[in-house]
Design a protein around this motif. Structure first.
Motif, mmCIF file in Angstrom:
data_model
loop_
_atom_site.group_PDB
_atom_site.id
_atom_site.type_symbol
_atom_site.label_atom_id
_atom_site.label_comp_id
_atom_site.label_asym_id
_atom_site.label_seq_id
_atom_site.Cartn_x
_atom_site.Cartn_y
_atom_site.Cartn_z
ATOM 1 N N GLY A 181 0.807 -1.221 0.000
ATOM 2 C CA GLY A 181 0.000 0.000 0.000
ATOM 3 C C GLY A 181 0.834 1.263 0.000
ATOM 4 O O GLY A 181 0.336 2.330 -0.386
ATOM 5 N N ALA A 182 2.105 1.179 0.397
ATOM 6 C CA ALA A 182 2.989 2.349 0.381
ATOM 7 C C ALA A 182 3.565 2.531 -1.021
ATOM 8 O O ALA A 182 3.830 1.555 -1.725
ATOM 9 C CB ALA A 182 4.110 2.187 1.388
ATOM 10 N N ASP A 183 3.775 3.782 -1.432
ATOM 11 C CA ASP A 183 4.365 4.030 -2.753
ATOM 12 C C ASP A 183 5.493 5.063 -2.712
ATOM 13 O O ASP A 183 5.992 5.501 -3.729
ATOM 14 C CB ASP A 183 3.298 4.454 -3.756
ATOM 15 N N THR A 184 5.899 5.473 -1.501
ATOM 16 C CA THR A 184 6.998 6.436 -1.388
ATOM 17 C C THR A 184 7.680 6.253 -0.046
ATOM 18 O O THR A 184 7.084 5.711 0.903
ATOM 19 C CB THR A 184 6.474 7.877 -1.538
ATOM 20 N N VAL A 185 8.956 6.702 0.022
ATOM 21 C CA VAL A 185 9.714 6.658 1.273
ATOM 22 C C VAL A 185 10.276 8.045 1.526
ATOM 23 O O VAL A 185 10.891 8.657 0.638
ATOM 24 C CB VAL A 185 10.861 5.623 1.217
ATOM 25 N N ILE A 186 10.060 8.547 2.751
ATOM 26 C CA ILE A 186 10.587 9.844 3.149
ATOM 27 C C ILE A 186 11.759 9.597 4.096
ATOM 28 O O ILE A 186 11.581 8.959 5.144
ATOM 29 C CB ILE A 186 9.511 10.688 3.882
ATOM 30 N N PRO A 187 12.979 10.011 3.728
ATOM 31 C CA PRO A 187 14.126 9.793 4.621
ATOM 32 C C PRO A 187 13.870 10.389 5.993
ATOM 33 O O PRO A 187 13.215 11.424 6.129
ATOM 34 C CB PRO A 187 15.273 10.514 3.899
ATOM 35 N N ILE A 188 14.405 9.741 7.020
ATOM 36 C CA ILE A 188 14.185 10.183 8.391
ATOM 37 C C ILE A 188 14.628 11.624 8.578
ATOM 38 O O ILE A 188 14.025 12.387 9.343
ATOM 39 C CB ILE A 188 14.916 9.238 9.381
ATOM 40 N N GLU A 189 15.683 12.028 7.828
ATOM 41 C CA GLU A 189 16.191 13.393 7.973
ATOM 42 C C GLU A 189 15.177 14.442 7.520
ATOM 43 O O GLU A 189 15.280 15.612 7.910
ATOM 44 C CB GLU A 189 17.474 13.577 7.161
ATOM 45 N N GLU A 190 14.217 14.029 6.667
ATOM 46 C CA GLU A 190 13.237 14.989 6.138
ATOM 47 C C GLU A 190 11.983 15.086 6.988
ATOM 48 O O GLU A 190 11.086 15.888 6.688
ATOM 49 C CB GLU A 190 12.864 14.618 4.701
ATOM 50 N N SER A 191 11.887 14.253 8.011
ATOM 51 C CA SER A 191 10.753 14.398 8.922
ATOM 52 C C SER A 191 11.016 15.579 9.850
ATOM 53 O O SER A 191 12.160 16.023 10.004
ATOM 54 C CB SER A 191 10.554 13.118 9.739
ATOM 55 N N SER A 192 9.995 16.110 10.441
ATOM 56 C CA SER A 192 10.159 17.303 11.286
ATOM 57 C C SER A 192 11.072 17.038 12.470
ATOM 58 O O SER A 192 11.882 17.897 12.848
ATOM 59 C CB SER A 192 8.785 17.784 11.784
ATOM 60 N N SER A 193 11.002 15.846 13.053
ATOM 61 C CA SER A 193 11.821 15.554 14.234
ATOM 62 C C SER A 193 13.242 15.165 13.855
ATOM 63 O O SER A 193 14.176 15.366 14.644
ATOM 64 C CB SER A 193 11.178 14.424 15.051
ATOM 65 N N GLY A 194 13.410 14.574 12.673
ATOM 66 C CA GLY A 194 14.736 14.130 12.248
ATOM 67 C C GLY A 194 15.222 12.880 12.948
ATOM 68 O O GLY A 194 16.374 12.471 12.773
ATOM 69 N N ALA A 195 14.377 12.243 13.745
ATOM 70 C CA ALA A 195 14.769 11.031 14.468
ATOM 71 C C ALA A 195 13.537 10.173 14.683
ATOM 72 O O ALA A 195 12.403 10.670 14.729
ATOM 73 C CB ALA A 195 15.430 11.374 15.795
ATOM 74 N N PHE A 196 13.772 8.849 14.821
ATOM 75 C CA PHE A 196 12.658 7.947 15.081
ATOM 76 C C PHE A 196 12.246 8.010 16.551
ATOM 77 O O PHE A 196 13.106 8.101 17.448
ATOM 78 C CB PHE A 196 13.044 6.496 14.765
ATOM 79 N N PRO A 197 10.935 7.933 16.818
ATOM 80 C CA PRO A 197 10.479 7.723 18.198
ATOM 81 C C PRO A 197 10.618 6.233 18.544
ATOM 82 O O PRO A 197 11.245 5.473 17.808
ATOM 83 C CB PRO A 197 9.012 8.159 18.139
ATOM 84 N N ASP A 198 10.026 5.798 19.628
ATOM 85 C CA ASP A 198 10.006 4.374 19.949
ATOM 86 C C ASP A 198 9.249 3.638 18.853
ATOM 87 O O ASP A 198 8.142 4.040 18.448
ATOM 88 C CB ASP A 198 9.335 4.138 21.307
#
Length: 410
Positions: free
Chosen positions: A111-128
């Motif tokens: 169902g996913a068709d794209t990947v957004i690098p973690i660096e491009e998310s607002s937090s820049g890091a994964f939560p738990d």
């Protein structure tokens, strides 16, 4: 009888081509130590696509591009987190309106068709993070820009589709080709059987132990064995005395066990030339090639094996192998011919005008220094890093003159 270097090379190609063509096939594990450098005996087709499945090129978030279409820095889109897709996990399904953390090499969630690098998310890091079957995901990820379909996604088979040709028969197995074979699901591969060679050194003067008076160590056996193994050859060695009858009996038995017999020594004009005495009555051909060193040469075709006969001085033996056998073994193993380099001569040199002289040399400070031509100088042979060919008709070379060199002992 004297012949040219080129004519003798042609004679040996005629002798050995049928031997090489008759080598049958065997199977090896592609990741075994013996596979590197071997030659495929059949065309091979992929059992698996490469990549084997659609996966992520980045650590980030797998999402639907449509869910991010309106994202801007002023109006970010926030998506609740789904299960995490890690490398090695089974494929998960992306719930509508969510984003799944995804690691490099992991299967793209259905169902996913794209990947957004973690660096491009607002937090820049994964939560738990929570992987499937290990709890319930919580938290959100915020995005400030759209992400087009296909972004940072590696589709299955984009490199090679299942059923496609991986490698043709005759391909040499390099480390990278081995990786391609294994990646395409090919674990056991058919390769041409390795050439079997017996190296027979001759002479009552040879000793494997501490030499007594009048004896010398047999340096030709270990030298030629090491030299042959670089061409994927299986080698066995024998040391034979100057006894024509014993030599003939040994060769007769050997021809049932190997493809090629390489004799060293016993082919000159002396009184105890065991190889010449044993093989000439069987149709062996012996003549003088217009080269120095290594002039005496011979060959024979026995019912079940070919025989090459090299002179016994170590320098002559190795240069005979380099001049006459190496070109054929490179062709057999799909190896390129060496590319000569040009260097200026460090000092004047001379050469017999009517012979093709092959001189050892060392390259120092951008110049080539030619070593003594003696065929018994084993230490000089060891320290040489180049060969210089001085063709027939050339008797003098001047210091500073540019000359072609070929690498050796590398």
């Amino acid at each position: 009888m004297t012949c040219t270097l080129e004519n003798h090379r042609a004679e040996l190609e005629t002798l050995l081509s049928p031997v090489f063509a008759s080598l049958d096939s065997e199977k090896l594990l592609a990741d075994s130590p013996e596979a590197n450098g071997r030659i495929l005996s059949e065309d091979l087709y992929a059992l698996l696509p490469i990549p084997a499945f659609t996966n992520s090129q980045m650590d980030g978030y797998a999402a639907r591009s449509a869910d991010l279409a309106t994202a801007t820095p002023q109006s970010p889109v926030t998506l609740p987190l789904g299960f995490t897709a890690a490398a090695g996990d089974r494929q998960i399904t992306l719930a509508e309106g969510t984003a799944s953390p995804v690691m490099t090499g992991a299967m793209i969630p259905l169902g996913a068709d794209t990947v957004i690098p973690i660096e491009e998310s607002s937090s820049g890091a994964f939560p738990d993070l929570v992987r499937a079957g290990r709890g319930t995901p919580s938290g959100n990820a915020e995005f400030t820009a759209p992400s087009e379909p296909g972004r940072f996604i590696r589709p299955a088979g984009v490199d090679l589709e299942a059923g496609a040709l991986v490698a043709q028969a005759g391909t040499r197995l390099t480390p990278t080709m081995i990786a391609a074979l294994v990646s395409s699901g090919l674990r056991e591969v058919p390769v041409r059987r390795a050439l079997k060679v017996a190296v027979c050194t001759t002479g009552d003067e040879l000793s494997d132990d501490q030499p007594s008076q009048g004896q010398i160590p047999d340096s030709n056996s270990p030298m030629l064995t090491a030299w042959l193994r670089q061409y994927q050859v299986k080698v066995r060695t024998l040391q034979l005395p100057d006894d024509p009858k014993r030599f003939a009996l040994t060769i007769d038995a050997l021809q049932e066990q190997v493809d090629l017999i390489l004799t060293v020594g016993g082919i000159s004009a002396g009184a105890y030339e065991v190889v010449r005495q044993a093989l000439a009555p069987l149709g062996g051909a012996f003549h003088h090639v217009a080269i120095q060193p290594g002039g005496p040469q011979g060959f024979a075709q026995l019912p079940q094996a070919a025989v090459l006969c090299f002179p016994g001085n170590p320098v002559s033996a190795l240069l005979s192998a380099e001049l006459f056998l190496a070109p054929l073994l490179r062709k057999l193993n799909a190896l390129p011919d060496p590319v000569p380099q040009h260097y200026p001569l460090a000092a004047d040199a001379n050469s017999p005008e009517h012979k093709h002289q092959v001189r050892r040399a060392v390259i120092r400070d951008g110049q080539v220094a030619i070593l003594d031509p003696g065929s018994h100088l084993v230490h000089d042979l060891a320290r040489a890093d180049a060969l210089v060919h001085i063709p027939v008709g050339v008797s003098q070379l001047a210091a500073g003159q540019s000359i072609e060199t070929w690498s050796m002992n590398v």
